[in-house]
Write a protein that holds these residues in place. Structure first.
Motif, short mmCIF file in Angstrom:
data_model
loop_
_atom_site.label_atom_id
_atom_site.label_comp_id
_atom_site.label_asym_id
_atom_site.label_seq_id
_atom_site.Cartn_x
_atom_site.Cartn_y
_atom_site.Cartn_z
N THR A 625 0.83 -1.21 0.00
CA THR A 625 0.00 0.00 0.00
C THR A 625 0.86 1.26 0.00
OG1 THR A 625 -1.66 -1.22 1.27
CG2 THR A 625 -1.93 1.16 1.13
N ALA A 626 1.93 1.27 0.80
CA ALA A 626 2.83 2.43 0.83
C ALA A 626 3.50 2.64 -0.52
CB ALA A 626 3.90 2.24 1.92
N THR A 627 3.80 1.55 -1.22
CA THR A 627 4.38 1.66 -2.56
C THR A 627 3.40 2.30 -3.53
OG1 THR A 627 5.74 -0.30 -2.15
CG2 THR A 627 5.45 0.36 -4.44
N GLU A 628 2.13 1.98 -3.38
CA GLU A 628 1.09 2.60 -4.21
C GLU A 628 1.02 4.10 -3.94
OE1 GLU A 628 -2.48 3.18 -6.57
OE2 GLU A 628 -0.90 1.67 -6.58
N VAL A 629 1.08 4.48 -2.66
CA VAL A 629 1.06 5.90 -2.30
C VAL A 629 2.27 6.62 -2.89
CG1 VAL A 629 1.12 7.56 -0.39
CG2 VAL A 629 -0.18 5.44 -0.16
N PHE A 630 3.45 6.00 -2.75
CA PHE A 630 4.69 6.58 -3.26
C PHE A 630 4.61 6.79 -4.77
CE2 PHE A 630 9.06 6.55 -4.72
CZ PHE A 630 9.76 7.22 -3.73
N ALA A 631 4.09 5.79 -5.48
CA ALA A 631 4.00 5.88 -6.95
C ALA A 631 3.02 6.98 -7.37
CB ALA A 631 3.57 4.54 -7.52
N LEU A 632 1.92 7.12 -6.63
CA LEU A 632 0.96 8.18 -6.96
C LEU A 632 1.57 9.56 -6.75
CD1 LEU A 632 -2.49 7.02 -5.51
CD2 LEU A 632 -2.00 7.66 -7.86
N GLU A 633 2.36 9.71 -5.70
CA GLU A 633 2.96 10.99 -5.36
C GLU A 633 4.13 11.35 -6.28
OE1 GLU A 633 2.30 13.49 -2.72
OE2 GLU A 633 0.50 12.50 -3.42
N ARG A 634 4.76 10.33 -6.83
CA ARG A 634 5.98 10.56 -7.60
C ARG A 634 5.95 9.85 -8.94
NH1 ARG A 634 6.96 10.31 -2.29
NH2 ARG A 634 8.48 11.74 -1.35
N PRO A 635 5.08 10.25 -9.83
CA PRO A 635 5.09 9.61 -11.15
C PRO A 635 6.45 9.80 -11.84
CG PRO A 635 3.74 11.60 -11.15
CD PRO A 635 4.08 11.31 -9.73
N GLY A 636 6.93 8.74 -12.47
CA GLY A 636 8.24 8.80 -13.12
C GLY A 636 9.38 8.40 -12.23
N GLU A 637 9.13 8.27 -10.91
CA GLU A 637 10.16 7.83 -9.97
C GLU A 637 10.09 6.31 -9.88
OE1 GLU A 637 12.77 6.99 -7.93
OE2 GLU A 637 12.64 9.09 -7.30
N ASN A 638 11.16 5.61 -10.27
CA ASN A 638 11.09 4.15 -10.36
C ASN A 638 11.62 3.46 -9.12
OD1 ASN A 638 13.84 4.44 -10.56
ND2 ASN A 638 14.05 3.21 -12.43
N MET A 639 11.79 4.17 -8.02
CA MET A 639 12.25 3.53 -6.79
C MET A 639 11.34 2.37 -6.40
SD MET A 639 12.78 5.14 -2.96
CE MET A 639 14.09 6.26 -3.36
#
Length: 979
Positions: A625-639
């Motif tokens: 779930t945290a990874t989903e939040v991170f991806a939504l906040e940072r599109p283009g960030e592939n961490m």
């Protein structure tokens, strides 16, 4: 004919009139034309007479004064005619009376000054009732009705007089709202506004008083005294007078450290009801403590004079929380309202053999004087006789320790005048007409008072901190406190600290909490023994999680059940009082119940494999779930592509706002899960989860907790020799230490993180570590080292296809170029970063890019453009709850306003920065903000307060060994202060 209606009786549209700004009239969703300035002056003059008639001469004097034109009466009639035309169907409200005019508003019409008066009255009532937040809100609404200067652009002497009066009214309302704010504890928020107001109104001594008090309550005593010195100087120079008595008295009280000036948000509790002689009731405990609100609430319910229904209250709560003690206390308190008797029974509902209603009714009938031979058999017959005997009588029945509503129903008198008080571990939601009360643990103060009453004031007074540790270890549960206190009272050779140490071991705490035949564990065993197998499994597994509570979705993952099934299980545990639901969809244990649940899980009732699998599912759920939040906040960030794969799915979010809501709501649970995973050996998952939730650290609200958990992960990774986990957690610590201005430690973490990333072939650490390391080098003034690291990071991000990382490096490089004096190149790089963030659809990172662009523009001398970038960044930071960056953006805006020679605005912005950074900022950031605040205050003539700000900044910089100390020394030297 009613006002507001035409001859046909049809309702006419209401009108909204405004004079607090431009003179305007709105009809439904459209604005009516108000005509020329003189026509507006006529309308305003009539509106502000409150419906009273104005003679023609009075209106001429108001609109034109001594400069009235020829044929002025004809001009007045013309304007009146045009006003009627503008009012359309409501033209009849402008009436001619004896050569003059009056404007008669209808009952649904609104004038903004009348609305201000009404809101002010409501605010005064709220203040009198003690509802200070509500009063502050109402004053704010009243002030919000001003839309600029009152009667803006309206000519004439009348408008001038009203304009002065309305401005004075606005300032009084501002002072009242600020006074309420200070009384309610909003002193930090008030400082910024008061700083701006005292600059705009330097002769207004009440504002100076409020600013002094606000600063004093913020711990800024020297600045508060400097405000007085500045006020005294200004009043002497401008008016030749000394400050008024109230201002001087406040200065003296601050010098003396008057404790009554400090804000105390505590409210005195109502006194507990006195104990009266019992009848069939058990004796009330002599050391009954606290619970005043519950005693009052239940007493009022039971003693109600409403004779139409039987009073019925049911108290629910965990075992040991003091339900019986409270109920007995309440029963004694209301005894006088039930002169015909008080009945009591322990229904033994928590035990294996609950009392049967038939036998209880038999004992009640005997207590009411019925001979054994006259007592019928069977529940229905006994209940009928019981109700008949109680008809026209006032009797109180205390039904203690009930199992469920079915056990209670036959025991209800059902007749007006009687009352029943029930206690149970189960919430009696199916007991019709019952007033339900959920009893929680004691407050810390109540708990300490109870402990002191049993142990003795002398022993506790000598070790108050240890005593607070004892009651906290007891979870503020009354039974546990009584047991702990009884053990200590019986052992005169023990100190309070000895008991505290024994209770500090969680694994032995339940064993320590026993005295004689009283044990906390036995109390919990009674409730646990009544659970169904699936309930018992849920109870045990839920106890394994370390967080303060669990959401329904997290609990479903832990239990490996669907959300609906999990909710049924959790709610059933809530009904038994073994679990609490503090908010819809969130569940928590009492601390001691959690220890009991965990003990049940570990004593061979839950195999180790099942326990590990449950915690693994919870960790997977949080990481996914945290990874989903991170991806939504940072599109283009592939961490997120490099984190450990998860077997259990997480949540998906429709919007970024919903994702952030989840992240900040779950903050404590997420960090607790990281720590627990570290202890369990899931190091890579723990390190990755830290990286995915770094917004919690960046917001400033959870920085200390985040750093402590990260250090624990680092130590575990080093011990295990896991280079990937160690490298990643060092990236997290670099970022965290940089945010808290611990630059030497951050630099060490970045260097080692890059080494580990390269050794392990981890693209995540080997790109993010140099990027963050470059930022740290910039903060330390090592610009060439910074550029080298950032260019390395830029290449690494590009190799990894991380476009958001690329934008971050470009943004950071722009700061370095500014530091090297290449400001044009800095603007170019920051602009490229912003363009890339926009292309990626980023939100939060776009704010960082626009912040960097604003810095570059400001250092290039384009401060007006810089302010636009900062304003845009500020809005995004606020939406994303990044308080640290909100504060820093206010600081940058203050710098820009200073460069534009607007010191008053700069001072207000710098104060906003200090407010946002309080409790989350560091001494370095506070120092740079205080430096700018001092420069702004000095620019507004408040030199005394400016010196205090610089002295505080200098102390911080010297302690940190920061180069900014030299600049501040120069400022103080220029102000004539030796350093």
């Amino acid at each position: 004919m009613a006002v507001g209606e035409g001859s046909t009786g049809r309702q006419q549209p209401a009108l909204n009139f405004a004079v607090l700004g431009s003179v305007r009239v709105r009809c439904e969703d459209r604005w009516l034309p108000t005509g020329s300035p003189q026509q507006q002056a006529l309308l305003a003059a009539l509106l502000l007479r409150g419906g009273r008639t104005a003679t023609a001469q009075e209106l001429v004097d108001a609109v034109w004064g001594e400069d009235s034109p020829q044929q002025v009466l004809a001009a007045l009639r013309t304007y009146a005619s045009r006003l009627r035309k503008a009012l359309g169907s409501r033209a009849g409200m402008l009436v001619s009376v004896s050569g003059g005019y009056a404007l008669r508003l209808g009952p649904d019409d609104v004038l903004d000054t009348d609305r201000v008066a009404e809101l002010s009255r409501q605010a005064e009532k709220a203040t009198a009732a003690g509802d200070l937040p509500r009063a502050r809100e109402l004053y704010g609404k009243a002030l919000a009705l001003w839309d600029g200067e009152a009667l803006s652009g309206v000519p004439g002497p009348g408008a001038g007089l009203h304009r002065t009066r309305l401005e004075e009214q606005r300032l009084r309302l501002l002072e009242q709202r600020l006074e309420i704010g200070l009384e309610a504890g909003y002193h930090a928020e008030c400082v910024s506004e008061l700083t701006a107001l005292t600059t705009l109104h330097p002769m207004r001594e009440r504002l100076r008083e409020l600013l002094m008090l606000a600063l004093y309550r913020c711990g800024r005593q020297a600045e508060a005294l400097a405000v007085y010195a500045d006020a005294r100087r200004v009043l002497s120079e401008e008016l030749g007078v000394d400050p008024r008595h109230e201002l001087s008295e406040l200065q003296q009280r601050i010098l003396e450290g008057d404790e009554s000036l400090s804000w105390d948000g505590e409210r005195a509790a109502a006194p507990a009801a006195s104990v009266v002689r019992p009848a069939q009731l058990p004796a009330a405990v002599p050391d009954f403590t606290g619970r005043a609100a519950f005693v009052k609430e239940l007493g009022a319910e039971l003693a109600s004079e409403d004779g139409s229904v039987m009073a019925l209250s049911a108290v629910a709560g965990i075992g040991g929380v003091g339900k019986t003690t409270l109920a007995v206390q309440v029963a004694h308190a209301v005894r006088e309202h039930f002169p015909d008797g008080q009945l009591y029974v322990d229904l033994q509902g928590a035990g294996p053999a609950p009392a049967e209603p038939e036998s209880v009714l038999g004992s009640f009938l005997r207590a009411l004087g019925t001979a054994d031979t006259a007592i019928p058999d069977g529940v229905p017959e006994r209940a009928a006789l019981y109700r008949s005997l109680l008809d026209d009588r006032r009797v109180l029945a205390l039904l203690d320790n009930a199992r469920d509503a079915a056990q209670v129903r036959p025991l209800l008198p059902g007749t007006p005048g009687c009352a029943v008080l029930v206690t149970s571990r189960n919430r009696m939601v199916d007991l019709a007409g019952a007033h339900l009360v959920d009893l929680d643990v004691m407050s810390p103060e109540e708990a300490l008072t109870l402990f002191t009453r049993i142990v003795g004031a002398e022993r506790v007074g000598a070790e108050r901190d240890a005593a607070m540790d004892v009651v906290a270890a007891c979870g503020f549960l009354p039974l546990a406190i009584r047991i702990a206190a009884a053990r200590l009272a019986a052992r005169r050779t023990w100190t309070v600290s000895v008991l505290a140490r024994k209770l500090s071991d969680e694994r032995r705490r339940l064993d320590v909490l026993q005295a004689g035949d009283q044990t906390v564990k036995a109390t919990f065993e009674l409730g646990y023994g009544q659970l169904e197998p699936e309930q018992a499994r849920a109870f045990r597994l839920l106890g394994l999680a370390e967080g303060p509570d669990l959401s329904l979705d997290a609990a479903a993952a832990l239990l490996d059940r669907g959300p609906e099934t999990a909710e049924d299980l959790l709610e059933s545990l809530v009904d038994t009082s073994l679990l609490e639901s503090a908010a819809p969809g969130r569940y928590r244990f009492h601390d001691l119940v959690r220890l009991f649940a965990r003990a049940c899980a570990e004593r061979d009732e839950q195999p180790p494999g099942e326990r590990a699998a449950a915690l693994s599912r919870l960790l997977d759920f949080y990481l996914a779930t945290a990874t989903e939040v991170f991806a939504l906040e940072r599109p283009g960030e592939n961490m997120a592509e490099h984190v450990q794969p998860t077997r259990y799915p997480g949540l998906a979010f429709a919007t970024s706002a919903a994702a952030l809501d989840w992240l900040f709501l779950e903050a404590d649970c997420l960090l607790a899960c990281v720590r627990q995973a570290t202890a369990g050996g899931a190091l890579r998952h723990a390190a990755d989860l830290l990286l995915m939730i770094r917004d919690l650290d960046e917001s400033g609200a959870h920085s200390r907790q985040y750093q402590n958990v990260a250090v624990a992960v680092l130590e575990a990774a080093q011990k295990a020799g896991d280079q990937v986990a160690e490298g990643r957690v060092r990236v997290a610590l670099t970022h965290s230490y940089g945010l808290s201005a611990r630059f030497d430690e951050a630099d060490e973490q970045a260097t080692r993180g890059l080494e580990l990333g390269l050794a392990a072939g981890d693209p995540l650490s080997s790109s993010h570590a140099p990027n963050l390391g470059g930022v740290i080098a910039h903060y330390r003034g090592a610009f060439e080292d910074s550029r080298r690291l950032l260019e390395y990071a830029l290449a690494a991000f590009r190799r990894d296809g991380n476009r958001a990382g690329e934008a971050s490096s470009l943004s950071n490089l722009s700061r370095v170029e500014s530091g090297l004096g290449r400001t044009e190149r800095a603007v170019e790089l920051a602009g490229s970063a912003v363009a890339l963030y926009r292309e990626l659809g980023s939100t939060l990172r776009l704010a960082n890019g626009r912040y960097a662009l604003g810095v570059a523009l400001g250092q290039h001398g384009r401060n007006a453009e810089a302010l636009e970038e900062f304003a845009a960044a500020l809005s995004i930071f606020r939406e994303n709850r990044q308080r640290l960056w909100e504060g820093m953006t206010y600081f940058r805006m203050a710098e820009a306003q200073l460069a534009l020679d607007v010191p008053a605005e700069a001072a207000a912005l710098a104060e906003r920065a200090l407010t946002e950074l309080r409790d989350i900022g560091d001494d370095w950031r506070r120092g740079i903000v205080l430096t700018v605040l001092g420069r702004a205050l000095n620019g507004t003539g408040q030199s005394g307060r400016a010196r205090v700000c610089w002295e505080q900044a200098l102390a911080s910089f010297e302690e940190l060994g920061r180069p900014e100390a030299a600049e501040v020394r120069d400022l103080l030297a220029g102000a004539g202060v030796g350093v």
